[in-house]
Design an enzyme around this catalytic site. Structure first.
Site, PDB file in Angstrom:
ATOM      1  N   ALA A 299     -51.449  25.284   0.502  1.00  0.00           N
ATOM      2  CA  ALA A 299     -50.967  26.466   1.210  1.00  0.00           C
ATOM      3  C   ALA A 299     -50.302  26.001   2.494  1.00  0.00           C
ATOM      4  O   ALA A 299     -50.861  25.182   3.228  1.00  0.00           O
ATOM      5  CB  ALA A 299     -52.119  27.421   1.514  1.00  0.00           C
TER       6      ALA A 299
ATOM      7  N   ALA B  55     -57.117  22.754  -2.348  1.00  0.00           N
ATOM      8  CA  ALA B  55     -57.351  21.432  -1.763  1.00  0.00           C
ATOM      9  C   ALA B  55     -57.018  21.381  -0.278  1.00  0.00           C
ATOM     10  O   ALA B  55     -57.816  20.914   0.530  1.00  0.00           O
ATOM     11  CB  ALA B  55     -56.556  20.381  -2.534  1.00  0.00           C
ATOM     12  N   GLU B  56     -55.834  21.847   0.100  1.00  0.00           N
ATOM     13  CA  GLU B  56     -55.433  21.791   1.508  1.00  0.00           C
ATOM     14  C   GLU B  56     -54.652  23.032   1.907  1.00  0.00           C
ATOM     15  O   GLU B  56     -53.851  23.563   1.121  1.00  0.00           O
ATOM     16  CB  GLU B  56     -54.559  20.560   1.797  1.00  0.00           C
ATOM     17  CG  GLU B  56     -55.229  19.522   2.661  1.00  0.00           C
ATOM     18  CD  GLU B  56     -56.134  18.610   1.869  1.00  0.00           C
ATOM     19  OE1 GLU B  56     -57.004  17.954   2.486  1.00  0.00           O
ATOM     20  OE2 GLU B  56     -55.980  18.543   0.648  1.00  0.00           O
ATOM     21  N   THR B  57     -54.907  23.476   3.131  1.00  0.00           N
ATOM     22  CA  THR B  57     -54.078  24.485   3.786  1.00  0.00           C
ATOM     23  C   THR B  57     -53.515  23.818   5.029  1.00  0.00           C
ATOM     24  O   THR B  57     -54.259  23.240   5.827  1.00  0.00           O
ATOM     25  CB  THR B  57     -54.896  25.727   4.155  1.00  0.00           C
ATOM     26  OG1 THR B  57     -55.411  26.316   2.945  1.00  0.00           O
ATOM     27  CG2 THR B  57     -54.034  26.746   4.884  1.00  0.00           C
TER      28      THR B  57
END
Length: 293
Positions: free
Chosen positions: A23, A48-50
């Site tokens: 994101a 997994a990652e923002t």
């Protein structure tokens, strides 16, 4: 209440629902999102990652189009990450393709120093990341516990290495085939988690020599709130020097054979840097409303 754009991007993918999700939130320089809100949003997104990026030394209505330098931060659902390759690739994809950035190379100020991402005439993105060569570790009870939990067995011939900066653990068992790697179902118990914490492990990767690719891997990061990371750019800053010694080469076609799967071009370009190339695609475009108090 301030309103921000938000994008969900599949990195290291040519079409949606492959590669690794990130994101991406562009933050205008006029705003500052508190750390706890960034972490809360990352937990809300639960991928997994923002990531959040803000133009540096460039302001105004066209700052995302004109700026070539950005502050970039990455958050898993539970912690801030020290390095994340796929979310860096995704951030650059948003800048180049969604925000019409006018530069061919972007510079990101991160917890791992200044990272650069360039785009070529065909839209392929190439990141320059710091290399983190893993070193063999003593086969103590903690590492045996981790290997057994992840691989399902332990042997004295199993190679176990740990990268000094990122604390990424590399496991290679020469008897582990591509088929076994793809079918691997780790048993991450509380004992495995605690063993990793005692050794300050951030994630663990199992890798094997490939047949149709130079090498393949799977990545598991329960210590960061990620059961399995589908395609991990930062892992290849560790895997590249490992496989250089095995294969006697510096350029690789690698595959992370998770269910979503992803392919990366990996090139050791000097003594301390790895170039990682791939594609990305936007899957969702949205609006985000945040109370910054």
């Amino acid at each position: 209440m301030p309103q921000f754009s938000i994008y969900t991007v599949d990195a290291f993918a040519r079409k949606p629902f492959q590669g690794n999700q990130a994101a991406i939130v562009p933050v205008p320089s006029a705003y500052s999102i508190p750390d706890h809100i960034m972490q809360t949003l990352a937990a809300e997104m639960n991928i997994a990652e923002t990531s959040f990026f803000t133009p540096v030394q460039c302001e105004g209505a066209e700052e995302f189009q004109k700026a070539s330098r950005f502050a970039l931060r990455w958050f898993t659902p539970t912690v801030e990450a020290k390095l994340c390759g796929h979310a860096t690739l995704a951030a650059a994809h948003v800048l180049f393709n969604e925000l019409q950035n006018q530069n061919n190379t972007l510079h990101f100020d991160t917890l791992s120093g200044v990272l650069t991402v360039s785009i070529n005439s065909k839209g392929k993105l190439t990141m320059k990341l710091p290399m983190d060569k893993p070193e063999p570790v003593e086969h103590n009870d903690n590492f045996k516990e981790i290997v057994t939990g992840v691989l399902g067995r332990y042997s004295t011939s199993t190679e176990i290495l740990l990268s000094p900066v990122l604390r990424y653990l590399v496991i290679q068992d020469v008897s582990c085939t591509e088929e076994e790697l793809a079918a691997l179902v780790p048993n991450i118990t509380n004992q495995v988690i605690e063993a990793g914490r005692r050794e300050r492990v951030d994630l663990v990767m199992v890798t094997t020599k490939g047949i149709d690719r130079d090498f393949k891997s799977r990545v598991f990061a329960p210590w960061c709130g990620i059961e399995e990371d589908p395609v991990t750019g930062s892992a290849h800053t560790v895997l590249a020097p490992f496989w250089k010694e095995k294969l006697g080469k510096s350029y690789f076609i690698a595959q992370q054979c998770s269910k979503r799967c992803g392919e990366l071009e990996v090139d050791i370009i000097d003594a301390i840097h790895v170039a990682i190339s791939g594609n990305a695609v936007v899957v969702i475009r949205g609006e985000l409303f945040l109370d910054l108090e």
